[in-house]
Design an enzyme around this catalytic site. Structure first.
Site, PDB file in Angstrom:
ATOM      1  N   ASP A 189     -22.663   0.928 -45.905  1.00 20.69           N
ATOM      2  CA  ASP A 189     -21.947   0.886 -44.632  1.00 20.69           C
ATOM      3  C   ASP A 189     -22.062  -0.523 -44.035  1.00 20.69           C
ATOM      4  O   ASP A 189     -23.164  -0.994 -43.761  1.00 20.69           O
ATOM      5  CB  ASP A 189     -22.590   1.922 -43.706  1.00 20.69           C
ATOM      6  CG  ASP A 189     -21.933   2.050 -42.348  1.00 20.69           C
ATOM      7  OD1 ASP A 189     -21.266   1.096 -41.902  1.00 20.69           O
ATOM      8  OD2 ASP A 189     -22.119   3.105 -41.712  1.00 20.69           O
ATOM      9  N   SER A 240     -21.479   7.990 -35.876  1.00 18.46           N
ATOM     10  CA  SER A 240     -21.385   6.652 -35.296  1.00 18.46           C
ATOM     11  C   SER A 240     -21.632   6.694 -33.785  1.00 18.46           C
ATOM     12  O   SER A 240     -22.707   7.117 -33.345  1.00 18.46           O
ATOM     13  CB  SER A 240     -20.029   6.034 -35.657  1.00 18.46           C
ATOM     14  OG  SER A 240     -20.015   4.648 -35.423  1.00 18.46           O
ATOM     15  N   HIS A 278     -18.965   3.970 -44.112  1.00 20.98           N
ATOM     16  CA  HIS A 278     -18.949   4.542 -42.762  1.00 20.98           C
ATOM     17  C   HIS A 278     -17.846   5.588 -42.588  1.00 20.98           C
ATOM     18  O   HIS A 278     -17.690   6.136 -41.513  1.00 20.98           O
ATOM     19  CB  HIS A 278     -18.726   3.400 -41.751  1.00 20.98           C
ATOM     20  CG  HIS A 278     -19.146   3.701 -40.351  1.00 20.98           C
ATOM     21  ND1 HIS A 278     -20.474   3.804 -39.975  1.00 20.98           N
ATOM     22  CD2 HIS A 278     -18.422   3.905 -39.208  1.00 20.98           C
ATOM     23  CE1 HIS A 278     -20.537   4.049 -38.677  1.00 20.98           C
ATOM     24  NE2 HIS A 278     -19.316   4.127 -38.182  1.00 20.98           N
TER      25      HIS A 278
END
Length: 287
Positions: free
Chosen positions: A231, A154, A265
């Site tokens: 995600d 991320s 995620h």
């Protein structure tokens, strides 16, 4: 070099998962970092490759070492793994904890230029200069300085990609889980960059992988991008991996995008594919 203070040490897959603290000159505060020393680090004459792992928004150095299960693969491959914290901690800038995606735990691995962040929020220089050199000095008996890779998740995926592209040759391999690939074009990036760097967008592109890859002229590099198709941040256009892939292809930089059906995620997703990432890095770092 500032002294290291051992915070914790736990045996894991024949090696040791350790956390150290030190006083950072770049960030002007005490910082923690994790380091996994695989069993091959104990008493062997051969120096080992190193991978830096950068965590995402809201994380500390603890998330990856306790949730991903990477140690099994690091032990199998004989790779040392270092994980910094995600931002300066304890510097007490007003309102630094008001939002989860800016300030504490959201340093974005850049060097801030806007007050009041510019004094402490220098994660780019901390990672790629101070911590990089500290690891090579403090663990010089086991670290091979010519075999260093980087990966992240991320915001940390953004940090890994940007670190490679801004510092050609410093890292030999790079991969990222669900990275923020084009921060100048997504809400997370616009918020962070305007807050840390100011309104001059010419400064923003210097910390954006999609923009940086267009002028990359360093050693050969393959970017491995892993993205869960389920995600929510991907579907909400925070991550934009296709923009990076298009930019890579426009200049002939090899890129792999693995789109994983149904995965989100979280660290459940990372733990599923972390072994593949270690295989990828090992092929390059141990070639």
């Amino acid at each position: 070099m500032d002294a290291l203070e051992l915070v914790s040490s736990n045996k894991c897959f024949g090696g040791y998962q350790k956390v150290y603290s030190h006083e950072s000159s770049e960030l002007k505060c005490k910082m923690n970092f994790s380091i996994y020393l695989p069993p091959q680090a104990d008493g062997g004459d051969a120096k080992l490759p190193v991978i830096f792992y950068l965590s995402g928004l809201t994380c500390t150095e603890q998330n990856f070492i306790s949730k991903s299960g990477f140690q099994k693969y690091a032990a199998e491959h004989g790779i040392i793994v270092v994980g910094p914290d995600t931002s300066p901690r304890g510097v007490k800038i007003p309102n630094d904890d008001e939002s989860w995606d800016f300030g504490v735990s959201a340093g974005f691995y850049l060097d801030a230029e806007k007050e009041p962040w510019s004094k402490n929020y220098r994660m780019g220089s901390y990672l790629n200069k101070e911590l990089y050199e500290l690891i090579q000095k403090a663990f010089g008996n086991i670290v091979d300085p010519s075999r260093v890779g980087i990966m992240g998740h991320s915001m940390g995926g953004h940090g890994a990609l940007v670190s490679v592209l801004r510092n050609p040759g410093l890292y030999k391999s790079v991969s990222a889980f669900a990275p923020i690939c084009n921060p100048v074009a997504c809400p997370w990036g616009v918020k962070a960059f305007s807050g840390y760097l100011g309104d001059d967008k010419s400064k923003w592109v210097e910390w954006d992988a999609t923009e940086l890859v267009k002028k990359y002229d360093g050693p050969p590099l393959t970017l491995l991008i892993d993205q869960g198709a389920g995600d929510k941040f991907y579907t909400e256009k925070q991550l934009l991996p296709e923009n990076l892939v298009e930019a890579c292809r426009s200049v002939g930089v090899p890129v792999i995008l693995n789109l994983r059906d149904g995965y989100d995620h979280s660290y459940y997703y990372i733990s599923t594919y972390i072994g593949e990432h270690f295989d990828f890095h090992a092929k390059i770092l141990k070639a």
